[in-house]
Design an enzyme around this catalytic site. Structure first.
Site, PDB file in Angstrom:
ATOM      1  N   ARG A 259      -8.468   1.883  -8.609  1.00  0.00           N
ATOM      2  CA  ARG A 259      -9.516   1.600  -7.626  1.00  0.00           C
ATOM      3  C   ARG A 259     -10.864   2.105  -8.133  1.00  0.00           C
ATOM      4  NH1 ARG A 259      -6.220   2.763  -1.934  1.00  0.00           N
ATOM      5  NH2 ARG A 259      -4.497   1.399  -2.521  1.00  0.00           N
ATOM      6  N   ARG A 274      -8.714  11.692  -4.875  1.00  0.00           N
ATOM      7  CA  ARG A 274      -9.357  10.377  -5.006  1.00  0.00           C
ATOM      8  C   ARG A 274      -9.636  10.084  -6.483  1.00  0.00           C
ATOM      9  NH1 ARG A 274     -11.409   7.457  -0.901  1.00  0.00           N
ATOM     10  NH2 ARG A 274     -11.220   9.278   0.440  1.00  0.00           N
ATOM     11  N   GLU A 346      -4.486  11.788   4.435  1.00  0.00           N
ATOM     12  CA  GLU A 346      -3.663  10.584   4.317  1.00  0.00           C
ATOM     13  C   GLU A 346      -2.840  10.593   3.030  1.00  0.00           C
ATOM     14  OE1 GLU A 346      -5.873   6.892   4.370  1.00  0.00           O
ATOM     15  OE2 GLU A 346      -4.202   5.824   3.445  1.00  0.00           O
ATOM     16  N   SER A 349       0.083   4.854   4.116  1.00  0.00           N
ATOM     17  CA  SER A 349      -0.438   3.944   5.124  1.00  0.00           C
ATOM     18  C   SER A 349       0.574   2.813   5.250  1.00  0.00           C
ATOM     19  CB  SER A 349      -1.803   3.411   4.665  1.00  0.00           C
ATOM     20  OG  SER A 349      -2.473   2.789   5.721  1.00  0.00           O
ATOM     21  N   ARG A 388      -1.233  12.638  -4.507  1.00  0.00           N
ATOM     22  CA  ARG A 388      -1.467  13.423  -3.295  1.00  0.00           C
ATOM     23  C   ARG A 388      -0.222  14.241  -2.924  1.00  0.00           C
ATOM     24  NH1 ARG A 388      -5.531   9.824   0.621  1.00  0.00           N
ATOM     25  NH2 ARG A 388      -7.129   9.570  -0.995  1.00  0.00           N
TER      26      ARG A 388
END
Length: 420
Positions: A259, A274, A346, A349, A388
């Site tokens: 990303r 991130r 998070e 999801s 994460r």
RNA sequence: GGAGGGGUAGCGUAAUUGGUAACGCAGUGGUCUUGAAAACCACCGCCUUCGGGCUUGCAGGUUCGAGUCCUGUCCCCUCCGCCA
């Protein structure tokens, strides 16, 4: 993509549902283009019927040796008229198509009102938030101290927002991937090893394109895109196919995800939270429409149970309309407790995309006893984001001396070691 | 990357100088049967406002009309080169 007939028949309801997502769409434009398109299409089809009939007659009369020059000249004019109309239809159709590709999915009725993450609805919590009797360290410090994560060298090799793992870090990463894949397989998901580079049609099919093109890494001279999630190749498995079931069809894949994180400048710059590249085990399901609402609950449990087996504290929230993504009709976020953040972050999801992606990607099935095809429902969820998870393990399982206890369930993947 | 060959319904194959996509297998429904098989009949690409339209990898072009001719492009196969 929304069903154009829904917009045609009940634009008010569609507009109201989109407003829940805090999106305003000018549906009048859609309706105007749609009406114009249908008018011209009808006209074209009538002329084509006429031309087909005339061509057939030419053929018949030629066989009988009759003169057909007049009829051919006449039919040529019909052909020219068709060409004219098709030329006028093209920009209208293009505009309509382009527009529809930018309209988000509508949320399901149970989605709470709200505009930001603050308005998400907490469903439940698991586990105890750890209380440390010593100054707890963030995972980036633990990772560097233990020499299992190397941010500086990754910066040298690639740039910011990259990391690399060594020794027990790399092994922990691989252990987690294996654990998560085994866990998904035990729950009936077929393992897939998909491509990491996909074409534009795949990105359009799952909804990354055209609106979020700037988030993707584009491999320019070859025109491929690095997948931002395994959801893209997995959901596109059946693009342009009529699948026969039996439902549900469940797939899992470990892939790296890429990303660009455009618009996230300055956010979560430290640690593994991130990154431009991260590992993830993804779940994707194809369901009959009536099955998707139960399926997301099952899928949520599939993801939550990974954290439960790792004994990491988490909470689950249902996203409010304003915090939901583009193609989602319903989304649960699972948030793991991250001591360095002092809050839940998070880590997964899980979403029901209803028929939104299936329409874009043209994924259909034949309901039993019915001749007509219908669009399937697609669902996807992370189980889990590996980076994460590593961050959460390091922080939640840290000891006063800077070492980290390995979660019991991972020991068998790591030579029964107890500590890093 | 180069040369050659090929892409038609789930599979395998047809289609005269360009004349409007055919056949077999598989599949679905039915008749027959105690049941099944066999046989026979029907259906057997997509859309539809039910008039019709579209469909031979995809996108264009020529033509009254294109599987067929032309251009571009994607994919597959064979060989050569390169390569983990």
């Amino acid at each position: 993509m929304l069903d154009i007939r829904r917009i045609r028949q009940d634009p008010e309801t569609v507009a109201r549902l989109l407003a829940k997502k805090h999106v305003e769409v000018d549906l009048d434009v859609v309706q105007r283009l749609d009406a114009k398109k249908r008018e011209i299409t009808l006209h074209i089809e009538r002329l084509k019927a006429q031309r087909n009939q005339a061509s057939e007659e030419v053929s018949q009369r030629k066989k009988r040796g009759e003169d057909v020059t007049g009829l051919i000249a006449e039919t040529r004019l019909v052909g020219e008229k068709i060409k004219e109309l098709e030329a006028s239809l093209e920009p209208i159709d293009q505009e309509l198509q382009d527009f529809l590709y930018t309209v988000p999915n509508t949320p399901l009725p149970q989605v709470p009102e709200g505009e930001s993450a603050d308005d998400n609805q907490e469903m439940h919590r698991f586990g105890e938030v750890p209380r440390f009797s010593f100054p707890a360290k963030p995972h980036w410090e633990l990772g560097e101290m233990l020499e299992i994560i190397d941010f500086e060298r990754a910066r040298k090799i690639s740039g910011s927002r990259f990391s690399l793992m060594r020794g027990m870090g790399a092994r922990l990463n691989r252990a987690l991937i294996n654990f998560m894949l085994d866990h998904a397989r035990e729950r009936g998901y077929q393992e897939v090893a998909p491509p990491y580079l996909v074409n534009e049609a795949s990105m359009l099919g799952t909804g990354q394109f055209p609106k979020f093109a700037e988030d993707a890494f584009h491999v320019v001279p070859h025109d491929y895109y690095l997948i931002p999630t395994a959801e893209v190749p997995l959901t596109n498995l059946f693009r342009d196919e009529i699948i026969t079931g039996p439902f549900p069809l469940k797939f899992t894949a470990y892939t790296a995800s890429f990303r660009a994180e455009a618009g996230a400048a300055g956010r979560d710059t430290r640690g593994l939270i991130r990154q431009h590249q991260f590992d993830k085990v993804e779940l994707v399901r194809f369901e009959e429409p009536q099955g998707s609402e139960a399926a997301i609950e099952e899928m949520l449990r599939d993801a939550e149970s990974v954290l439960e087996e790792l004994e990491l504290p988490y909470r689950t929230v249902m996203l409010c309309g304003g915090d939901m993504g583009f193609g989602q009709a319903l989304t649960y976020d699972i948030e793991v407790w991250m001591p360095s953040y002092g809050k839940y972050v998070e880590i997964s999801s899980v979403s029901n995309m209803t028929d939104f992606q299936a329409r874009r990607a043209n994924i259909r099935y034949r309901p039993s006893g019915v001749k007509k095809t219908e669009f399937v429902h697609t669902l996807n969820g992370s189980a889990l984001a590996v980076g994460r998870t590593i961050a959460a393990i390091l922080e939640n399982y840290q000891r006063p001396n800077g070492h980290v206890k390995i979660p019991d369930v991972l020991r068998s993947y790591l030579d029964d070691k107890e500590l890093i």
